[in-house]
Design an enzyme around this catalytic site. Sequence first.
Site, PDB file in Angstrom:
ATOM      1  CB  THR A 165      99.477 108.869  38.536  1.00 21.18           C
ATOM      2  OG1 THR A 165      98.353 108.394  39.254  1.00 21.18           O
ATOM      3  CG2 THR A 165      99.954 107.732  37.634  1.00 21.18           C
ATOM      4  CG  ASP A 166      97.691 107.914  43.631  1.00 22.36           C
ATOM      5  OD1 ASP A 166      97.244 107.874  42.471  1.00 22.36           O
ATOM      6  OD2 ASP A 166      96.979 108.187  44.624  1.00 22.36           O
ATOM      7  CD  GLU A 167      94.888 105.967  38.567  1.00 21.50           C
ATOM      8  OE1 GLU A 167      94.831 105.101  37.682  1.00 21.50           O
ATOM      9  OE2 GLU A 167      94.041 106.851  38.709  1.00 21.50           O
TER      10      GLU A 167
ATOM     11  CE1 TYR B 217      97.257 108.422  33.306  1.00 25.68           C
ATOM     12  CE2 TYR B 217      96.535 107.484  35.389  1.00 25.68           C
ATOM     13  CZ  TYR B 217      97.155 108.499  34.681  1.00 25.68           C
ATOM     14  OH  TYR B 217      97.667 109.588  35.360  1.00 25.68           O
TER      15      TYR B 217
ATOM     16  CE  LYS C 147     101.794 109.633  34.257  1.00 25.04           C
ATOM     17  NZ  LYS C 147     102.198 110.905  33.585  1.00 25.04           N
TER      18      LYS C 147
ATOM     19  CE1 TYR D 283      81.592 105.154  35.497  1.00 22.90           C
ATOM     20  CE2 TYR D 283      83.912 105.073  36.094  1.00 22.90           C
ATOM     21  CZ  TYR D 283      82.900 105.505  35.254  1.00 22.90           C
ATOM     22  OH  TYR D 283      83.224 106.284  34.176  1.00 22.90           O
TER      23      TYR D 283
HETATM   24  P1  NAD Z   1      95.009 116.556  31.274  1.00 20.51           P
HETATM   25  O1  NAD Z   1      94.466 115.422  30.486  1.00 20.51           O
HETATM   26  O2  NAD Z   1      94.085 117.570  31.834  1.00 20.51           O
HETATM   27  O3  NAD Z   1      96.060 117.374  30.381  1.00 20.51           O
HETATM   28  C1  NAD Z   1      97.006 116.742  29.570  1.00 20.51           C
HETATM   29  C2  NAD Z   1      97.599 117.791  28.634  1.00 20.51           C
HETATM   30  O4  NAD Z   1      98.581 117.129  27.828  1.00 20.51           O
HETATM   31  C3  NAD Z   1      96.576 118.418  27.693  1.00 20.51           C
HETATM   32  O5  NAD Z   1      96.761 119.808  27.625  1.00 20.51           O
HETATM   33  C4  NAD Z   1      96.878 117.771  26.344  1.00 20.51           C
HETATM   34  O6  NAD Z   1      96.574 118.612  25.239  1.00 20.51           O
HETATM   35  C5  NAD Z   1      98.372 117.497  26.471  1.00 20.51           C
HETATM   36  N1  NAD Z   1      98.812 116.366  25.614  1.00 20.51           N
HETATM   37  C6  NAD Z   1      98.239 115.140  25.548  1.00 20.51           C
HETATM   38  N2  NAD Z   1      98.912 114.378  24.665  1.00 20.51           N
HETATM   39  C7  NAD Z   1      99.927 115.148  24.187  1.00 20.51           C
HETATM   40  C8  NAD Z   1     100.974 114.918  23.271  1.00 20.51           C
HETATM   41  N3  NAD Z   1     101.109 113.743  22.641  1.00 20.51           N
HETATM   42  N4  NAD Z   1     101.852 115.919  23.026  1.00 20.51           N
HETATM   43  C9  NAD Z   1     101.734 117.118  23.672  1.00 20.51           C
HETATM   44  N5  NAD Z   1     100.748 117.394  24.517  1.00 20.51           N
HETATM   45  C10 NAD Z   1      99.861 116.418  24.796  1.00 20.51           C
HETATM   46  O7  NAD Z   1      95.914 115.897  32.387  1.00 20.51           O
HETATM   47  P2  NAD Z   1      96.149 116.339  33.907  1.00 20.51           P
HETATM   48  O8  NAD Z   1      95.068 115.769  34.745  1.00 20.51           O
HETATM   49  O9  NAD Z   1      96.451 117.783  33.955  1.00 20.51           O
HETATM   50  O10 NAD Z   1      97.466 115.513  34.231  1.00 20.51           O
HETATM   51  C11 NAD Z   1      98.759 116.056  33.960  1.00 20.51           C
HETATM   52  C12 NAD Z   1      99.801 115.045  34.384  1.00 20.51           C
HETATM   53  O11 NAD Z   1      99.657 114.789  35.784  1.00 20.51           O
HETATM   54  C13 NAD Z   1      99.675 113.704  33.671  1.00 20.51           C
HETATM   55  O12 NAD Z   1     100.971 113.228  33.414  1.00 20.51           O
HETATM   56  C14 NAD Z   1      98.963 112.821  34.684  1.00 20.51           C
HETATM   57  O13 NAD Z   1      99.334 111.475  34.513  1.00 20.51           O
HETATM   58  C15 NAD Z   1      99.497 113.386  35.997  1.00 20.51           C
HETATM   59  N6  NAD Z   1      98.609 113.239  37.162  1.00 20.51           N
HETATM   60  C16 NAD Z   1      97.303 113.636  37.106  1.00 20.51           C
HETATM   61  C17 NAD Z   1      96.517 113.546  38.256  1.00 20.51           C
HETATM   62  C18 NAD Z   1      95.088 113.991  38.266  1.00 20.51           C
HETATM   63  O14 NAD Z   1      94.382 113.762  39.277  1.00 20.51           O
HETATM   64  N7  NAD Z   1      94.573 114.642  37.226  1.00 20.51           N
HETATM   65  C19 NAD Z   1      97.070 113.051  39.443  1.00 20.51           C
HETATM   66  C20 NAD Z   1      98.407 112.634  39.450  1.00 20.51           C
HETATM   67  C21 NAD Z   1      99.169 112.753  38.300  1.00 20.51           C
HETATM   68  O1  DAU Z   2      95.169 108.948  41.482  1.00 21.27           O
HETATM   69  C1  DAU Z   2      95.603 109.834  40.504  1.00 21.27           C
HETATM   70  C2  DAU Z   2      94.778 109.673  39.253  1.00 21.27           C
HETATM   71  O2  DAU Z   2      93.494 110.217  39.550  1.00 21.27           O
HETATM   72  C3  DAU Z   2      95.383 110.367  38.037  1.00 21.27           C
HETATM   73  O3  DAU Z   2      96.598 109.759  37.724  1.00 21.27           O
HETATM   74  C4  DAU Z   2      94.437 110.285  36.839  1.00 21.27           C
HETATM   75  O4  DAU Z   2      94.973 111.016  35.756  1.00 21.27           O
HETATM   76  C5  DAU Z   2      93.111 110.881  37.247  1.00 21.27           C
HETATM   77  O5  DAU Z   2      92.195 110.759  36.181  1.00 21.27           O
HETATM   78  C6  DAU Z   2      92.564 110.192  38.492  1.00 21.27           C
HETATM   79  O6  DAU Z   2      92.177 108.817  38.197  1.00 21.27           O
HETATM   80  P1  DAU Z   2      90.821 108.160  38.775  1.00 21.27           P
HETATM   81  O7  DAU Z   2      90.441 107.052  37.897  1.00 21.27           O
HETATM   82  O8  DAU Z   2      90.949 107.899  40.232  1.00 21.27           O
HETATM   83  O9  DAU Z   2      89.837 109.441  38.602  1.00 21.27           O
HETATM   84  P2  DAU Z   2      88.342 109.556  38.068  1.00 21.27           P
HETATM   85  O10 DAU Z   2      87.902 110.954  38.355  1.00 21.27           O
HETATM   86  O11 DAU Z   2      88.181 109.031  36.691  1.00 21.27           O
HETATM   87  O12 DAU Z   2      87.544 108.572  39.054  1.00 21.27           O
HETATM   88  C7  DAU Z   2      87.553 108.790  40.456  1.00 21.27           C
HETATM   89  C8  DAU Z   2      86.719 107.676  41.071  1.00 21.27           C
HETATM   90  O13 DAU Z   2      85.327 107.870  40.714  1.00 21.27           O
HETATM   91  C9  DAU Z   2      87.070 106.285  40.601  1.00 21.27           C
HETATM   92  O14 DAU Z   2      86.896 105.375  41.665  1.00 21.27           O
HETATM   93  C10 DAU Z   2      86.047 106.000  39.498  1.00 21.27           C
HETATM   94  C11 DAU Z   2      84.825 106.756  39.984  1.00 21.27           C
HETATM   95  N1  DAU Z   2      83.950 107.291  38.916  1.00 21.27           N
HETATM   96  C12 DAU Z   2      84.516 108.056  37.950  1.00 21.27           C
HETATM   97  C13 DAU Z   2      83.748 108.588  36.940  1.00 21.27           C
HETATM   98  C14 DAU Z   2      84.366 109.416  35.837  1.00 21.27           C
HETATM   99  C15 DAU Z   2      82.577 107.052  38.955  1.00 21.27           C
HETATM  100  O15 DAU Z   2      82.061 106.372  39.858  1.00 21.27           O
HETATM  101  N2  DAU Z   2      81.815 107.596  37.957  1.00 21.27           N
HETATM  102  C16 DAU Z   2      82.338 108.347  36.932  1.00 21.27           C
HETATM  103  O16 DAU Z   2      81.578 108.797  36.031  1.00 21.27           O
END
Ligand code: NAD
Ligand code: DAU
Length: 350
Positions: free
Chosen positions: A131-133, A156, A160, A213
Amino acid sequence: MKKNILITGGAGFIGSHVVNLFVKKYPDYKIINLDALTYAGNLENLKGVEKHNNYEFIKANILEAEVLHQVFTKHQITDVIHLAAESHVDRSIHSPLDFVYTNIVGTVNLLNTAKQFWNQEEDHLFYHVSTDEVFGSLGEAGYFTETTPYDPRSPYSASKASSDHFVRAYHETYGIPTIISNCSNNYGPNHFPEKLIPLFINNIIQEKPLPVYGDGNYTRDWLFVKDHAAAIDLIFNKGQKGGAYNIGGFNEWKNIDLVKLLCRLMDQKLGRPAGQSETLITYVKDRPGHDKRYAIDASKLNKELGWKPSVTFEEGLDQTIDWYLNNTQWLDNVTSGQYQQYYSNMYGNR
Ligand code: NAD
Ligand code: DAU
């Protein structure tokens, strides 16, 4: 070339798009999807591939080293695309240890298994999806590049960042061929309704409050999930081993502007009077340690491998909203059970 690819977390949001893409596009690749099916994993996301000959699902936890050993033995795993993770920042603030176990220990378990099985003369790849975080928080200007120093600020992102460091360490120390990609915020179908976009779509449908938020002046760079999956495909097949790639949408939005856009689009789609959903916006207590702004410079990926997003934000959001409106059963299924409990713990009963 034939490959046996272990994809972890393939039942989750991004993982399911990667699995669907790889199974259909590469009949010569055997795809083994290993997922623990936590609250975020859902086999409904994989209905389109479950009967394909080159696909197999294994319900298992990446913390179970012995199971990983059996899977590598049985399937002669040649490559790993590692997406399994605890992925929600708010949950990491409540339960950091879950993130340490899955994101750090789980990743090291997988690396250890690859190290045990893979020979340096053979062609293997451990692709770690990150992730970019990990880069921290930006001010008004500037972008994260591949050389931006790590500065994680939430449990988180700390977990990562740690897993990224372990992946690099296994490359340097043991010669494991690795690639890391760091992506910005994804949105699209199959996204669990705890993250901003799917949570707000679901709440607008149900006419529930939209918890913004703080003052809502936080910026994220949004990318359609299928474009992330396409970038992973390209990097997996053509990326430089030992390297890292940033993936982003060139698409920055302040949360409050994005939420107002969603409200407008949803009012149109649902045939509600203009302005109705905006009345649901409720400013709530800020996320502790809330990162101000993320923005990715994805020019390395563009110049080296020719990748760029294929859909505009308008197209992607339109497809996403339509998907949720056409898949209300999916939404009902994932929001039953523990979901209500989680939200009443987070925000009280509303
Ligand atoms: P998600 O939470 O939707 O899915 C995670 C999956 O991993 C689920 O299917 C869950 O059952 C499985 N899992 C969790 N713990 C496990 C374990 N201990 N063993 C086996 N399986 C397990 O997540 P996502 O949003 O699809 O993210 C996938 C990857 O991409 C993550 O590594 C996340 O850090 C990264 N990522 C996500 C975003 C985003 O915006 N969602 C952006 C950048 C990177
Ligand atoms: O940048 C990549 C990341 O993006 C991934 O690595 C994470 O897995 C993914 O969850 C996401 O993280 P964020 O914290 O940026 O996403 P989220 O959707 O939780 O929140 C997006 C923005 O919106 C953040 O500034 C918090 C705000 N927010 C979020 C929720 C859930 C609100 O204001 N209200 C809310 O209820």
